[in-house]
Design a protein around this motif. Structure first.
Motif, PDB file in Angstrom:
ATOM      1  N   ALA A 196       0.830  -1.205   0.000  1.00  0.00           N
ATOM      2  CA  ALA A 196       0.000   0.000   0.000  1.00  0.00           C
ATOM      3  C   ALA A 196       0.868   1.259   0.000  1.00  0.00           C
ATOM      4  O   ALA A 196       0.542   2.245  -0.684  1.00  0.00           O
ATOM      5  CB  ALA A 196      -0.928  -0.004   1.216  1.00  0.00           C
ATOM      6  N   ALA A 197       1.961   1.248   0.743  1.00  0.00           N
ATOM      7  CA  ALA A 197       2.837   2.417   0.794  1.00  0.00           C
ATOM      8  C   ALA A 197       3.495   2.676  -0.560  1.00  0.00           C
ATOM      9  O   ALA A 197       3.582   3.825  -1.014  1.00  0.00           O
ATOM     10  CB  ALA A 197       3.908   2.222   1.870  1.00  0.00           C
ATOM     11  N   ILE A 198       3.947   1.622  -1.229  1.00  0.00           N
ATOM     12  CA  ILE A 198       4.590   1.790  -2.529  1.00  0.00           C
ATOM     13  C   ILE A 198       3.601   2.320  -3.554  1.00  0.00           C
ATOM     14  O   ILE A 198       3.902   3.248  -4.327  1.00  0.00           O
ATOM     15  CB  ILE A 198       5.198   0.461  -2.997  1.00  0.00           C
ATOM     16  N   LEU A 199       2.395   1.758  -3.591  1.00  0.00           N
ATOM     17  CA  LEU A 199       1.386   2.224  -4.541  1.00  0.00           C
ATOM     18  C   LEU A 199       1.006   3.682  -4.270  1.00  0.00           C
ATOM     19  O   LEU A 199       0.823   4.477  -5.203  1.00  0.00           O
ATOM     20  CB  LEU A 199       0.152   1.325  -4.468  1.00  0.00           C
ATOM     21  N   THR A 200       0.881   4.022  -2.997  1.00  0.00           N
ATOM     22  CA  THR A 200       0.546   5.402  -2.634  1.00  0.00           C
ATOM     23  C   THR A 200       1.661   6.364  -3.043  1.00  0.00           C
ATOM     24  O   THR A 200       1.411   7.447  -3.583  1.00  0.00           O
ATOM     25  CB  THR A 200       0.288   5.497  -1.129  1.00  0.00           C
ATOM     26  N   PHE A 201       2.894   5.972  -2.780  1.00  0.00           N
ATOM     27  CA  PHE A 201       4.030   6.832  -3.121  1.00  0.00           C
ATOM     28  C   PHE A 201       4.131   7.025  -4.632  1.00  0.00           C
ATOM     29  O   PHE A 201       4.400   8.139  -5.105  1.00  0.00           O
ATOM     30  CB  PHE A 201       5.322   6.225  -2.584  1.00  0.00           C
ATOM     31  N   PHE A 202       3.917   5.949  -5.393  1.00  0.00           N
ATOM     32  CA  PHE A 202       3.986   6.064  -6.853  1.00  0.00           C
ATOM     33  C   PHE A 202       2.926   7.031  -7.379  1.00  0.00           C
ATOM     34  O   PHE A 202       3.197   7.825  -8.283  1.00  0.00           O
ATOM     35  CB  PHE A 202       3.800   4.689  -7.497  1.00  0.00           C
ATOM     36  N   PHE A 203       1.714   6.952  -6.819  1.00  0.00           N
ATOM     37  CA  PHE A 203       0.656   7.855  -7.265  1.00  0.00           C
ATOM     38  C   PHE A 203       1.036   9.304  -6.981  1.00  0.00           C
ATOM     39  O   PHE A 203       0.908  10.175  -7.855  1.00  0.00           O
ATOM     40  CB  PHE A 203      -0.660   7.513  -6.574  1.00  0.00           C
ATOM     41  N   ALA A 204       1.475   9.579  -5.761  1.00  0.00           N
ATOM     42  CA  ALA A 204       1.820  10.953  -5.398  1.00  0.00           C
ATOM     43  C   ALA A 204       3.038  11.448  -6.189  1.00  0.00           C
ATOM     44  O   ALA A 204       3.109  12.633  -6.548  1.00  0.00           O
ATOM     45  CB  ALA A 204       2.090  11.046  -3.895  1.00  0.00           C
ATOM     46  N   TRP A 205       3.983  10.571  -6.476  1.00  0.00           N
ATOM     47  CA  TRP A 205       5.193  10.968  -7.182  1.00  0.00           C
ATOM     48  C   TRP A 205       4.900  11.294  -8.647  1.00  0.00           C
ATOM     49  O   TRP A 205       5.500  12.205  -9.220  1.00  0.00           O
ATOM     50  CB  TRP A 205       6.222   9.852  -7.086  1.00  0.00           C
ATOM     51  N   ASN A 206       3.980  10.553  -9.265  1.00  0.00           N
ATOM     52  CA  ASN A 206       3.725  10.712 -10.694  1.00  0.00           C
ATOM     53  C   ASN A 206       2.525  11.607 -11.011  1.00  0.00           C
ATOM     54  O   ASN A 206       2.290  11.892 -12.191  1.00  0.00           O
ATOM     55  CB  ASN A 206       3.485   9.342 -11.347  1.00  0.00           C
ATOM     56  N   GLU A 207       1.769  12.038 -10.016  1.00  0.00           N
ATOM     57  CA  GLU A 207       0.548  12.796 -10.277  1.00  0.00           C
ATOM     58  C   GLU A 207       0.880  14.133 -10.940  1.00  0.00           C
ATOM     59  O   GLU A 207       1.804  14.832 -10.548  1.00  0.00           O
ATOM     60  CB  GLU A 207      -0.186  13.035  -8.961  1.00  0.00           C
TER      61      GLU A 207
END
Length: 283
Positions: A196-207
């Motif tokens: 969950a942390a990795i998916l969340t970080f990827f979303f915030a990083w690429n948004e």
């Protein structure tokens, strides 16, 4: 037959690797080309003269380095807060029986599927009124709104797989409900938490949409970049005219931005694989 099968497998593997890695290698090669070479329409795959000037120019650009800091800070804070709230929420959904539990999950899924573009206009007006425009909280709050549902769905599935008897055994041994949750349940759900942390970080990083809409402003004739993240900052890389964009600088920025993601995946690849495959095999 076994030899032919082995050759076919390796040939298919090589074809897939070339298909997946060729665009990445092309971007890397493009980052080593000079601006003059790319402006002249250089068609060759490898640069005529390898140069590191693009990396020096990118890393010496204060706007780009500030955008990197903003991306790290905003993504990290949004990830930590989302995972903490999602952990408690998912545990309650998985362990407790209450009316409307399925409705909560349905609403969370609907929020995750809601188009981001539809919220840009209202958020723009609200954030300007509340003083959150072009600030870290102004991006962290909407990022959490879209990452929390995904984290809740991911973690609730992991908590359902943990035997209820383990928590009861800890309570029989004298542990409180909080101690059993913190020392027994959370460590067992660590693969899900990391996923969950990795998916969340990827979303915030690429948004990109929220980042470009809620940070770009003009103060006294000068563009302010107080909370602008890297995806939004890269859209401001323009060449001398609209027909000659700085391809080499864009490629260099893409490589620099991708490196932290690669490092994170390499460091936590075992947790990620365990989280993605947990519950796939029963028995």
């Amino acid at each position: 037959m076994q030899g032919r099968t082995g050759v076919g497998i390796w040939a298919g593997f090589a074809a897939i690797m070339v298909w997946c890695l060729l665009p990445v290698v092309w971007i890397i090669m493009l980052s080593f080309k000079s601006v003059d070479e790319t402006s002249a329409g250089s068609p060759q795959f490898f640069p005529q003269d390898f140069t590191l000037a693009n990396y020096g120019d990118i890393l010496s650009d204060s706007d780009f380095t500030n955008a990197l800091i903003n991306s790290f800070g905003i993504s990290l804070i949004a990830t930590v807060l989302s995972v903490i709230f999602a952990t408690f929420t998912a545990y309650a959904i998985a362990r407790l029986e209450f009316r409307g539990k399925k409705l909560v999950l349905s609403i969370a899924l609907a929020i995750a599927m809601f188009p981001v573009v539809a919220l840009v206009g209202p958020l723009f007006d609200m954030w300007r009124t509340f003083g959150l425009f072009n600030t870290w909280p102004g991006l962290i709050i909407p990022y959490m709104s879209f990452t929390l549902p995904l984290a809740i769905w991911t973690l609730s599935a992991f908590f359902r797989e943990i035997p209820w008897e383990m928590e009861q055994a800890a309570q029989v041994d004298g542990a409180t409900s909080w101690q059993a949750f913190r020392k027994v349940i959370v460590p067992l759900a660590a693969p899900g938490v990391f996923t969950a942390a990795i998916l969340t970080f990827f979303f915030a990083w690429n948004e990109f949409v929220l980042a470009i809409s809620l940070t770009t402003t003009v103060d006294g004739g000068a563009t302010s970049t107080g909370a602008r993240t890297v995806p939004a900052q890269m859209s401001f890389f323009v060449g001398p005219d609209p027909f000659n964009p700085p391809y080499s600088q864009l490629a260099t920025a893409s490589v620099v931005v991708t490196i932290p993601i690669i490092v994170i995946v390499l460091l936590f690849q075992r947790k990620i694989v365990a989280g993605l495959t947990s519950g796939a095999v029963k028995g």
